[in-house]
Design a protein around this motif. Structure first.
Motif, PDB file in Angstrom:
ATOM      1  N   MET A 134       0.816  -1.205   0.000  1.00  0.00           N
ATOM      2  CA  MET A 134       0.000   0.000   0.000  1.00  0.00           C
ATOM      3  C   MET A 134       0.859   1.268   0.000  1.00  0.00           C
ATOM      4  SD  MET A 134      -3.175  -0.907  -0.121  1.00  0.00           S
ATOM      5  CE  MET A 134      -4.037   0.564   0.432  1.00  0.00           C
ATOM      6  N   ARG A 135       2.039   1.193   0.607  1.00  0.00           N
ATOM      7  CA  ARG A 135       2.942   2.343   0.633  1.00  0.00           C
ATOM      8  C   ARG A 135       3.835   2.393  -0.611  1.00  0.00           C
ATOM      9  NH1 ARG A 135       6.643   1.708   3.880  1.00  0.00           N
ATOM     10  NH2 ARG A 135       6.217  -0.322   4.831  1.00  0.00           N
ATOM     11  N   VAL A 136       3.610   1.475  -1.550  1.00  0.00           N
ATOM     12  CA  VAL A 136       4.401   1.367  -2.785  1.00  0.00           C
ATOM     13  C   VAL A 136       5.884   1.181  -2.463  1.00  0.00           C
ATOM     14  CG1 VAL A 136       4.611   2.273  -5.127  1.00  0.00           C
ATOM     15  CG2 VAL A 136       2.742   3.056  -3.689  1.00  0.00           C
ATOM     16  N   ASN A 137       6.150   0.484  -1.374  1.00  0.00           N
ATOM     17  CA  ASN A 137       7.522   0.140  -1.005  1.00  0.00           C
ATOM     18  C   ASN A 137       7.749  -1.317  -1.405  1.00  0.00           C
ATOM     19  OD1 ASN A 137       9.990  -0.398   0.193  1.00  0.00           O
ATOM     20  ND2 ASN A 137       9.547   0.812   2.033  1.00  0.00           N
ATOM     21  N   TYR A 138       8.060  -1.518  -2.672  1.00  0.00           N
ATOM     22  CA  TYR A 138       8.126  -2.880  -3.189  1.00  0.00           C
ATOM     23  C   TYR A 138       9.321  -3.655  -2.639  1.00  0.00           C
ATOM     24  CZ  TYR A 138       4.569  -1.214  -6.410  1.00  0.00           C
ATOM     25  OH  TYR A 138       3.421  -0.690  -6.942  1.00  0.00           O
ATOM     26  N   ILE A 139      10.378  -2.965  -2.287  1.00  0.00           N
ATOM     27  CA  ILE A 139      11.534  -3.673  -1.728  1.00  0.00           C
ATOM     28  C   ILE A 139      11.177  -4.253  -0.359  1.00  0.00           C
ATOM     29  CG2 ILE A 139      13.877  -3.376  -0.853  1.00  0.00           C
ATOM     30  CD1 ILE A 139      14.454  -1.493  -3.097  1.00  0.00           C
ATOM     31  N   ASP A 140      10.484  -3.458   0.470  1.00  0.00           N
ATOM     32  CA  ASP A 140      10.002  -4.000   1.750  1.00  0.00           C
ATOM     33  C   ASP A 140       9.024  -5.146   1.517  1.00  0.00           C
ATOM     34  OD1 ASP A 140      11.455  -2.588   3.545  1.00  0.00           O
ATOM     35  OD2 ASP A 140       9.803  -1.395   4.338  1.00  0.00           O
ATOM     36  N   MET A 141       8.168  -5.002   0.523  1.00  0.00           N
ATOM     37  CA  MET A 141       7.174  -6.037   0.237  1.00  0.00           C
ATOM     38  C   MET A 141       7.854  -7.362  -0.112  1.00  0.00           C
ATOM     39  SD  MET A 141       4.206  -6.089  -2.702  1.00  0.00           S
ATOM     40  CE  MET A 141       5.379  -6.495  -4.013  1.00  0.00           C
ATOM     41  N   TYR A 142       8.844  -7.309  -1.009  1.00  0.00           N
ATOM     42  CA  TYR A 142       9.549  -8.536  -1.385  1.00  0.00           C
ATOM     43  C   TYR A 142      10.370  -9.085  -0.219  1.00  0.00           C
ATOM     44  CZ  TYR A 142       8.295  -8.278  -6.319  1.00  0.00           C
ATOM     45  OH  TYR A 142       7.602  -8.284  -7.511  1.00  0.00           O
ATOM     46  N   SER A 143      10.889  -8.193   0.624  1.00  0.00           N
ATOM     47  CA  SER A 143      11.611  -8.653   1.810  1.00  0.00           C
ATOM     48  C   SER A 143      10.674  -9.453   2.714  1.00  0.00           C
ATOM     49  CB  SER A 143      12.192  -7.457   2.572  1.00  0.00           C
ATOM     50  OG  SER A 143      13.130  -6.745   1.786  1.00  0.00           O
ATOM     51  N   GLY A 144       9.449  -8.946   2.900  1.00  0.00           N
ATOM     52  CA  GLY A 144       8.473  -9.672   3.703  1.00  0.00           C
ATOM     53  C   GLY A 144       8.094 -11.008   3.088  1.00  0.00           C
ATOM     54  N   ILE A 145       7.982 -11.045   1.764  1.00  0.00           N
ATOM     55  CA  ILE A 145       7.645 -12.301   1.090  1.00  0.00           C
ATOM     56  C   ILE A 145       8.751 -13.329   1.291  1.00  0.00           C
ATOM     57  CG2 ILE A 145       7.292 -13.361  -1.178  1.00  0.00           C
ATOM     58  CD1 ILE A 145       5.883 -10.747  -2.012  1.00  0.00           C
ATOM     59  N   LEU A 146      10.005 -12.888   1.208  1.00  0.00           N
ATOM     60  CA  LEU A 146      11.118 -13.804   1.457  1.00  0.00           C
ATOM     61  C   LEU A 146      11.077 -14.357   2.875  1.00  0.00           C
ATOM     62  CD1 LEU A 146      14.207 -12.129  -0.282  1.00  0.00           C
ATOM     63  CD2 LEU A 146      13.014 -14.212  -0.965  1.00  0.00           C
ATOM     64  N   VAL A 147      10.778 -13.495   3.831  1.00  0.00           N
ATOM     65  CA  VAL A 147      10.691 -13.946   5.224  1.00  0.00           C
ATOM     66  C   VAL A 147       9.538 -14.935   5.390  1.00  0.00           C
ATOM     67  CG1 VAL A 147      10.226 -13.213   7.591  1.00  0.00           C
ATOM     68  CG2 VAL A 147      11.781 -11.882   6.147  1.00  0.00           C
ATOM     69  N   LEU A 148       8.422 -14.678   4.730  1.00  0.00           N
ATOM     70  CA  LEU A 148       7.288 -15.598   4.801  1.00  0.00           C
ATOM     71  C   LEU A 148       7.677 -16.964   4.233  1.00  0.00           C
ATOM     72  CD1 LEU A 148       4.291 -15.846   5.563  1.00  0.00           C
ATOM     73  CD2 LEU A 148       3.726 -15.152   3.238  1.00  0.00           C
ATOM     74  N   GLY A 149       8.409 -16.962   3.115  1.00  0.00           N
ATOM     75  CA  GLY A 149       8.895 -18.225   2.574  1.00  0.00           C
ATOM     76  C   GLY A 149       9.859 -18.914   3.528  1.00  0.00           C
ATOM     77  N   GLY A 150      10.705 -18.116   4.200  1.00  0.00           N
ATOM     78  CA  GLY A 150      11.616 -18.694   5.186  1.00  0.00           C
ATOM     79  C   GLY A 150      10.881 -19.320   6.355  1.00  0.00           C
ATOM     80  N   ILE A 151       9.795 -18.682   6.777  1.00  0.00           N
ATOM     81  CA  ILE A 151       8.981 -19.264   7.850  1.00  0.00           C
ATOM     82  C   ILE A 151       8.435 -20.626   7.425  1.00  0.00           C
ATOM     83  CG2 ILE A 151       6.808 -19.002   9.127  1.00  0.00           C
ATOM     84  CD1 ILE A 151       7.331 -15.983   9.157  1.00  0.00           C
ATOM     85  N   GLY A 152       7.931 -20.694   6.198  1.00  0.00           N
ATOM     86  CA  GLY A 152       7.431 -21.969   5.694  1.00  0.00           C
ATOM     87  C   GLY A 152       8.520 -23.027   5.653  1.00  0.00           C
ATOM     88  N   LEU A 153       9.724 -22.645   5.203  1.00  0.00           N
ATOM     89  CA  LEU A 153      10.836 -23.596   5.131  1.00  0.00           C
ATOM     90  C   LEU A 153      11.199 -24.119   6.522  1.00  0.00           C
ATOM     91  CD1 LEU A 153      13.085 -25.005   3.534  1.00  0.00           C
ATOM     92  CD2 LEU A 153      14.470 -22.935   3.818  1.00  0.00           C
ATOM     93  N   ILE A 154      11.236 -23.229   7.502  1.00  0.00           N
ATOM     94  CA  ILE A 154      11.571 -23.635   8.867  1.00  0.00           C
ATOM     95  C   ILE A 154      10.524 -24.603   9.418  1.00  0.00           C
ATOM     96  CG2 ILE A 154      11.786 -22.813  11.240  1.00  0.00           C
ATOM     97  CD1 ILE A 154      13.001 -20.238  10.086  1.00  0.00           C
ATOM     98  N   LEU A 155       9.254 -24.281   9.215  1.00  0.00           N
ATOM     99  CA  LEU A 155       8.189 -25.133   9.760  1.00  0.00           C
ATOM    100  C   LEU A 155       8.154 -26.494   9.083  1.00  0.00           C
ATOM    101  CD1 LEU A 155       5.331 -22.487  10.154  1.00  0.00           C
ATOM    102  CD2 LEU A 155       6.753 -23.477  11.947  1.00  0.00           C
ATOM    103  N   PHE A 156       8.317 -26.531   7.759  1.00  0.00           N
ATOM    104  CA  PHE A 156       8.330 -27.815   7.059  1.00  0.00           C
ATOM    105  C   PHE A 156       9.552 -28.641   7.467  1.00  0.00           C
ATOM    106  CE2 PHE A 156       5.382 -25.816   3.941  1.00  0.00           C
ATOM    107  CZ  PHE A 156       4.413 -26.809   3.946  1.00  0.00           C
TER     108      PHE A 156
END
Length: 246
Positions: free
Chosen positions: A209-231
């Motif tokens: 929403m803030r058009v901060n795409y670098i932060d957005m992709y950083s969050g997506i990477l962290v979300l993927g990392g969370i999934g990797l850790i849990l699996f």
């Protein structure tokens, strides 16, 4: 984690990064920043901005899955072993299970508020039915002959559960947990955009929403990392409790 599996993860990670870099170079748009910029941003803001959101999301996911496993495995095992329990609960499960659970979010928020309880409850509602059905069907598919050797010696239900049902159901429970983990992450991302300013789902959408795409992709990477850790954690449980499969 085995060395072979680690090497595969590293190879896939670098392959994704390379493809991402090529796509960013071709598109040449702020909508798809290069991976180097995202990784640099992630290093700079992870502990100050992202880590608190990620920690809260992990807590919500784990709490929801723990309740789902406890409720789902107990009900499923009882339904699979006792026909009377199955006759009573199966119609209820079959009626509720097909309902899109996201449609229940407003009701859950009204009943449990906008805090942690409503988000954990949504994870439980969406993941528990899969565990119930998996456990029930696993018990029903155990050959009846396996029970006769114990019951003929006078073994009670507790011994049958301990010696036959639980070992047979453990691998299927972990499989259901893997599927439930992916579902829980998806559900959490959705619920964290309602009535909260915390959580990795909120962080990603707020950055968008803030058009901060670098932060957005950083969050997506962290979300993927969370999934990797849990699996990876579920895989570790599989190696510990189902060593007999090897």
């Amino acid at each position: 984690m085995k060395v072979k599996n680690t090497s595969q993860y590293i190879f896939i990670f670098f392959l994704i990064v390379i493809l991402w870099h090529i796509a960013s170079a071709v598109v040449k748009s702020p909508l798809l920043p290069p991976p180097a910029a995202v990784f640099y941003n992630l290093r700079e803001v992870f502990f100050s901005k992202i880590a608190p959101h990620a920690a809260l999301s992990i807590y919500r996911i784990i709490a929801g899955l723990i309740f789902s496993v406890l409720i789902g495995s107990i009900l499923g095992l009882l339904m699979g072993f006792y026909h009377s329990v199955d006759r009573v609960l199966s119609p209820v499960i079959y009626f509720i299970y097909p309902i899109p659970k996201i449609a229940l979010l407003p009701i859950v928020m009204i009943l449990f508020g906008l805090g942690e309880l409503s988000k954990i409850t949504m994870i439980v509602i969406i993941t528990v039915f899969q565990i119930i059905i998996t456990m029930r069907d696993t018990v029903k598919n155990i050959p009846k002959e396996m029970f006769y050797s114990l019951t003929s010696l006078g073994a009670g239900d507790i011994v049958v559960f301990k010696e036959i049902i639980l070992p047979a159901a453990a691998p299927e429970l972990l499989t259901a947990l893997r599927l439930g983990t992916g579902t829980a992450i998806s559900v959490l991302f959705f619920t964290e955009n309602f009535g909260t300013v915390q959580g990795i789902g909120y962080f990603i959408m707020d950055a968008w929403m803030r058009v901060n795409y670098i932060d957005m992709y950083s969050g997506i990477l962290v979300l993927g990392g969370i999934g990797l850790i849990l699996f990876s954690f579920v895989d570790a449980l599989d190696r510990i409790f189902c060593r007999w499969k090897k």
